[in-house]
Design a protein around this motif. Structure first.
Motif, PDB file in Angstrom:
ATOM      1  N   MET A   1       0.970  -1.296   0.121  1.00  0.00           N
ATOM      2  CA  MET A   1      -0.065   0.117  -0.078  1.00  0.00           C
ATOM      3  C   MET A   1       1.140   1.473   0.076  1.00  0.00           C
ATOM      4  SD  MET A   1      -1.619   0.451   3.804  1.00  0.00           S
ATOM      5  CE  MET A   1      -2.090   2.136   3.454  1.00  0.00           C
ATOM      6  N   LEU A   2       0.239   2.215  -0.223  1.00  0.00           N
ATOM      7  CA  LEU A   2       1.092   3.591  -0.302  1.00  0.00           C
ATOM      8  C   LEU A   2       0.298   4.541   0.940  1.00  0.00           C
ATOM      9  CD1 LEU A   2       2.779   5.856  -1.579  1.00  0.00           C
ATOM     10  CD2 LEU A   2       1.139   6.265  -3.384  1.00  0.00           C
ATOM     11  N   VAL A   3       1.349   5.088   1.391  1.00  0.00           N
ATOM     12  CA  VAL A   3       0.835   6.365   2.419  1.00  0.00           C
ATOM     13  C   VAL A   3       1.515   7.324   1.964  1.00  0.00           C
ATOM     14  CG1 VAL A   3       0.854   7.169   4.651  1.00  0.00           C
ATOM     15  CG2 VAL A   3       0.938   4.729   4.409  1.00  0.00           C
ATOM     16  N   ILE A   4       0.574   8.525   1.757  1.00  0.00           N
ATOM     17  CA  ILE A   4       1.069   9.664   1.236  1.00  0.00           C
ATOM     18  C   ILE A   4       1.169  10.828   2.365  1.00  0.00           C
ATOM     19  CG2 ILE A   4       0.760  11.848  -0.509  1.00  0.00           C
ATOM     20  CD1 ILE A   4      -0.674   9.786  -2.319  1.00  0.00           C
ATOM     21  N   GLY A   5       2.125  11.248   2.938  1.00  0.00           N
ATOM     22  CA  GLY A   5       2.167  12.320   3.842  1.00  0.00           C
ATOM     23  C   GLY A   5       2.551  13.483   3.584  1.00  0.00           C
ATOM     24  N   ASP A   6       2.374  14.452   4.520  1.00  0.00           N
ATOM     25  CA  ASP A   6       2.740  15.789   4.165  1.00  0.00           C
ATOM     26  C   ASP A   6       3.938  16.485   5.226  1.00  0.00           C
ATOM     27  OD1 ASP A   6       1.355  16.289   6.668  1.00  0.00           O
ATOM     28  OD2 ASP A   6      -0.063  17.859   5.906  1.00  0.00           O
ATOM     29  N   ASP A   7       4.324  15.594   5.939  1.00  0.00           N
ATOM     30  CA  ASP A   7       5.241  15.840   7.000  1.00  0.00           C
ATOM     31  C   ASP A   7       6.052  14.791   7.392  1.00  0.00           C
ATOM     32  OD1 ASP A   7       6.179  17.818   9.524  1.00  0.00           O
ATOM     33  OD2 ASP A   7       5.345  15.879  10.268  1.00  0.00           O
ATOM     34  N   LEU A   8       7.325  14.824   7.612  1.00  0.00           N
ATOM     35  CA  LEU A   8       8.337  13.826   7.667  1.00  0.00           C
ATOM     36  C   LEU A   8       8.009  13.054   9.342  1.00  0.00           C
ATOM     37  CD1 LEU A   8      10.441  11.880   6.744  1.00  0.00           C
ATOM     38  CD2 LEU A   8      12.212  13.489   8.059  1.00  0.00           C
ATOM     39  N   THR A   9       7.850  13.767  10.196  1.00  0.00           N
ATOM     40  CA  THR A   9       7.683  13.273  11.559  1.00  0.00           C
ATOM     41  C   THR A   9       6.427  12.426  11.715  1.00  0.00           C
ATOM     42  OG1 THR A   9       8.734  15.056  12.838  1.00  0.00           O
ATOM     43  CG2 THR A   9       7.498  13.524  13.703  1.00  0.00           C
ATOM     44  N   GLY A  10       5.388  12.979  11.093  1.00  0.00           N
ATOM     45  CA  GLY A  10       3.868  12.228  10.966  1.00  0.00           C
ATOM     46  C   GLY A  10       3.896  10.970  10.285  1.00  0.00           C
ATOM     47  N   SER A  11       4.842  11.276   8.924  1.00  0.00           N
ATOM     48  CA  SER A  11       4.861  10.071   7.864  1.00  0.00           C
ATOM     49  C   SER A  11       5.586   8.787   8.760  1.00  0.00           C
ATOM     50  CB  SER A  11       5.515  10.405   6.712  1.00  0.00           C
ATOM     51  OG  SER A  11       4.811  11.590   6.189  1.00  0.00           O
ATOM     52  N   ASN A  12       6.563   9.258   9.350  1.00  0.00           N
ATOM     53  CA  ASN A  12       7.414   7.862  10.178  1.00  0.00           C
ATOM     54  C   ASN A  12       6.559   7.475  11.227  1.00  0.00           C
ATOM     55  OD1 ASN A  12       9.457   8.417   8.412  1.00  0.00           O
ATOM     56  ND2 ASN A  12      10.676   9.716   9.654  1.00  0.00           N
ATOM     57  N   ALA A  13       5.745   8.202  11.844  1.00  0.00           N
ATOM     58  CA  ALA A  13       4.871   7.721  12.928  1.00  0.00           C
ATOM     59  C   ALA A  13       4.119   6.797  12.339  1.00  0.00           C
ATOM     60  CB  ALA A  13       4.497   8.910  13.824  1.00  0.00           C
ATOM     61  N   THR A  14       3.451   7.203  11.379  1.00  0.00           N
ATOM     62  CA  THR A  14       2.488   6.073  10.755  1.00  0.00           C
ATOM     63  C   THR A  14       3.193   5.052  10.091  1.00  0.00           C
ATOM     64  OG1 THR A  14       0.953   7.803  10.251  1.00  0.00           O
ATOM     65  CG2 THR A  14       0.739   6.007   8.847  1.00  0.00           C
ATOM     66  N   GLY A  15       4.240   4.978   9.531  1.00  0.00           N
ATOM     67  CA  GLY A  15       5.163   3.731   9.166  1.00  0.00           C
ATOM     68  C   GLY A  15       5.367   3.031  10.107  1.00  0.00           C
ATOM     69  N   ALA A  16       5.689   3.608  11.127  1.00  0.00           N
ATOM     70  CA  ALA A  16       5.830   2.699  12.560  1.00  0.00           C
ATOM     71  C   ALA A  16       4.887   1.896  13.087  1.00  0.00           C
ATOM     72  CB  ALA A  16       6.259   3.684  13.706  1.00  0.00           C
ATOM     73  N   ARG A  17       3.633   2.296  12.944  1.00  0.00           N
ATOM     74  CA  ARG A  17       2.463   1.501  13.122  1.00  0.00           C
ATOM     75  C   ARG A  17       2.245   0.397  12.255  1.00  0.00           C
ATOM     76  NH1 ARG A  17      -1.597   3.242  16.450  1.00  0.00           N
ATOM     77  NH2 ARG A  17      -1.056   4.998  17.801  1.00  0.00           N
ATOM     78  N   PHE A  18       2.495   0.637  10.942  1.00  0.00           N
ATOM     79  CA  PHE A  18       2.684  -0.359  10.055  1.00  0.00           C
ATOM     80  C   PHE A  18       3.737  -1.635  10.244  1.00  0.00           C
ATOM     81  CE2 PHE A  18      -0.066   2.492   7.549  1.00  0.00           C
ATOM     82  CZ  PHE A  18      -0.833   1.753   7.101  1.00  0.00           C
ATOM     83  N   ALA A  19       4.961  -1.093  10.524  1.00  0.00           N
ATOM     84  CA  ALA A  19       5.926  -2.041  11.080  1.00  0.00           C
ATOM     85  C   ALA A  19       5.525  -2.883  11.997  1.00  0.00           C
ATOM     86  CB  ALA A  19       7.078  -1.369  10.995  1.00  0.00           C
ATOM     87  N   ARG A  20       4.769  -2.466  13.189  1.00  0.00           N
ATOM     88  CA  ARG A  20       4.710  -3.102  14.319  1.00  0.00           C
ATOM     89  C   ARG A  20       3.471  -3.931  13.898  1.00  0.00           C
ATOM     90  NH1 ARG A  20       4.660   1.975  17.077  1.00  0.00           N
ATOM     91  NH2 ARG A  20       2.179   1.930  17.255  1.00  0.00           N
ATOM     92  N   ALA A  21       2.705  -3.919  13.201  1.00  0.00           N
ATOM     93  CA  ALA A  21       1.752  -4.940  12.508  1.00  0.00           C
ATOM     94  C   ALA A  21       2.299  -5.870  11.661  1.00  0.00           C
ATOM     95  CB  ALA A  21       0.653  -4.145  11.606  1.00  0.00           C
ATOM     96  N   GLY A  22       3.665  -5.970  11.436  1.00  0.00           N
ATOM     97  CA  GLY A  22       4.336  -6.957  10.947  1.00  0.00           C
ATOM     98  C   GLY A  22       4.421  -6.848   9.209  1.00  0.00           C
ATOM     99  N   LEU A  23       4.346  -5.603   8.797  1.00  0.00           N
ATOM    100  CA  LEU A  23       4.393  -5.059   7.378  1.00  0.00           C
ATOM    101  C   LEU A  23       5.691  -4.589   7.027  1.00  0.00           C
ATOM    102  CD1 LEU A  23       0.938  -4.125   6.619  1.00  0.00           C
ATOM    103  CD2 LEU A  23       1.638  -6.120   6.327  1.00  0.00           C
ATOM    104  N   ARG A  24       6.337  -5.057   6.225  1.00  0.00           N
ATOM    105  CA  ARG A  24       7.563  -4.513   5.895  1.00  0.00           C
ATOM    106  C   ARG A  24       7.691  -3.024   5.153  1.00  0.00           C
ATOM    107  NH1 ARG A  24      11.384  -4.329   1.404  1.00  0.00           N
ATOM    108  NH2 ARG A  24      13.583  -3.634   2.305  1.00  0.00           N
ATOM    109  N   THR A  25       7.951  -1.782   6.049  1.00  0.00           N
ATOM    110  CA  THR A  25       7.522  -0.596   5.688  1.00  0.00           C
ATOM    111  C   THR A  25       8.861   0.045   5.376  1.00  0.00           C
ATOM    112  OG1 THR A  25       5.687  -0.953   7.124  1.00  0.00           O
ATOM    113  CG2 THR A  25       6.451   1.405   6.554  1.00  0.00           C
ATOM    114  N   VAL A  26       8.846   0.731   4.227  1.00  0.00           N
ATOM    115  CA  VAL A  26       9.919   2.000   3.853  1.00  0.00           C
ATOM    116  C   VAL A  26       9.419   3.347   3.800  1.00  0.00           C
ATOM    117  CG1 VAL A  26      11.913   2.266   2.346  1.00  0.00           C
ATOM    118  CG2 VAL A  26      11.218  -0.166   3.087  1.00  0.00           C
TER     119      VAL A  26
END
Length: 414
Positions: A1-26
């Motif tokens: 999936m694709l997450v489109i963010g408008d701010d680096l801090t918030g984008s990374n925080a959202t990415g961390a949630r997907f990583a904790r759910a077991g998805l490889r997130t970059v």
């Protein structure tokens, strides 16, 4: 999936949630860096558009859609206080996606004190326009109603679904989602359970009517929707985590409820007069099915005023540990979580484990690692005291195990 963010801090925080759910997130900043995320389950693309002119923000969002293809779901990550070009960026997305795609706007972030009630977005119970977000020097938010904020960047119809509809359950909410044809739908939510209900309802509408959704939220809802839609390579094949809870404290009960709400954990309640390991194991095994990420055993608390017989109290951990041993011998699990010192000790003994290799302290007095020795050597294991941590303590432990399990399945574990 694709997450489109408008701010680096918030984008990374959202990415961390997907990583904790077991998805490889970059996570990457800038469309030109997307190739670096090749092979990821989730690409988090930060465009840095929060303070851009609306026209430029629209252009970048449209370009971003074509940068990662194909995708099963697009999430437009927005600020928890809805600063920036929220309406314009959602409008741009819907303008380039396949006709009929709709935006599900769920900005609530209950764990951060952000809720939506009656269409109004609140910060710790205070309407948005009365908070510091209204005085932001670069991107002030002058309204509290989500639809009003969206309207500043789009002329598309907007529907609002109030809290009583969300609390009516998945079927009622799915019906309301299907009944409205508005391209943007704003949903009230004040708890993580509400986010789960909305996600399940949206997944049902997509399955039955073919509606394609764009998630517009600040992070937690997109993770819930991804899980409800069954998105992610191997998401159904990943072995579940087994949780065993002997503690009957109020703290533990709240933590188990959080696991049910956030990860849709399926627990079997064991009455104090029903301590039969074989029966308990069979009941838990009946909960195993594709897509279930957490199954568990928990002890039913005694009735108010009822005292637990000391002999029964001593027997509880041993019987539950024996049930765990049966389950691990007969089924495949990605990790094991135990609450309570007595429960953890009884479990390692029942599994004939020599010890516990500690890899990390997930939070104070909650540790994770691997079993050492015995038939389940190397099994990811996490344990926590029954009175330790806040409402999300058990969730943090189990999410850690899911992440470790996903890495092991991919052959990328440390």
């Amino acid at each position: 999936m694709l997450v489109i963010g408008d701010d680096l801090t918030g984008s990374n925080a959202t990415g961390a949630r997907f990583a904790r759910a077991g998805l490889r997130t970059v996570s990457v900043s800038g469309i030109e860096r997307v190739p670096c995320a090749q092979g990821a389950d989730v690409v988090v693309l930060n465009l840095g558009t929060r303070q851009y002119p609306a026209g430029r923000a629209r252009e970048l969002v449209r370009e971003a859609v074509g940068a990662v293809t194909p995708v099963d779901l697009i999430a437009k990550r927005v600020d928890t206080t809805l600063r920036g070009n929220v309406g314009a960026e959602v409008d741009a997305l819907l303008g380039v996606l396949e006709p009929g795609t709709r935006a599900l706007v769920v900005p609530a972030f209950p764990d951060a004190g952000r809720t939506t009630v009656g269409g109004l977005h609140l910060v710790d119970g205070v309407p948005l326009a009365e908070t510091s977000a209204a005085r932001d020097p670069l991107t002030p938010v002058r309204a509290s109603r989500v639809a009003t904020i969206l309207r500043q960047g789009t002329e598309l119809p907007i529907a609002e679904l109030p809290l009583d509809v969300v609390e009516s359950g998945v079927d009622v909410l799915a019906g309301r989602l299907a009944d409205t044809d508005a391209p943007l739908v704003v949903c009230d939510a004040t708890t993580n359970a509400h986010l789960g209900t909305i996600a399940e309802a949206a997944a049902k509408v997509q399955q039955q009517w073919g509606t394609r959704w764009v998630s517009v939220d600040s992070g937690p809802f997109a993770v819930q929707l991804t899980a409800a839609l069954g998105i992610g390579p191997g998401v159904h094949e990943l072995p579940p985590v087994l949780a065993v809870v002997a503690s009957i404290t109020g703290t533990t009960q709240e933590q188990v409820l959080e696991l049910e709400q956030m990860l849709r954990a399926r627990f079997v309640d064991v009455a104090l007069d029903g301590l039969d390991a074989r029966v308990v194991a069979d009941r838990v095994a009946a909960q195993l099915r594709p897509g279930v990420r957490v199954v568990g055993i928990r002890t039913s608390p005694p009735a108010p005023g009822e005292r637990i017989d000391p002999a029964t109290a001593e027997r509880i951990p041993r019987v539950l540990a024996e049930a765990v041993s049966i389950l691990l011998a007969e089924h495949r699990f990605g990790g094991l979580y135990a609450t309570g010192g007595d429960m953890a000790e009884a479990t390692t003994a029942a599994l004939a484990s020599d010890g516990f290799a500690i890899d990390a302290e997930v939070l104070p007095l909650a540790v994770a690692g691997r079993l050492v020795g015995g038939p389940h050597d190397g099994l990811p294991f996490a344990t926590k005291g029954g009175l330790i941590g806040g409402r999300d303590a058990a969730l943090a432990c189990v999410e850690h195990l899911i992440s470790v399990s996903a890495q092991r399945e991919r052959g990328t574990a440390q």
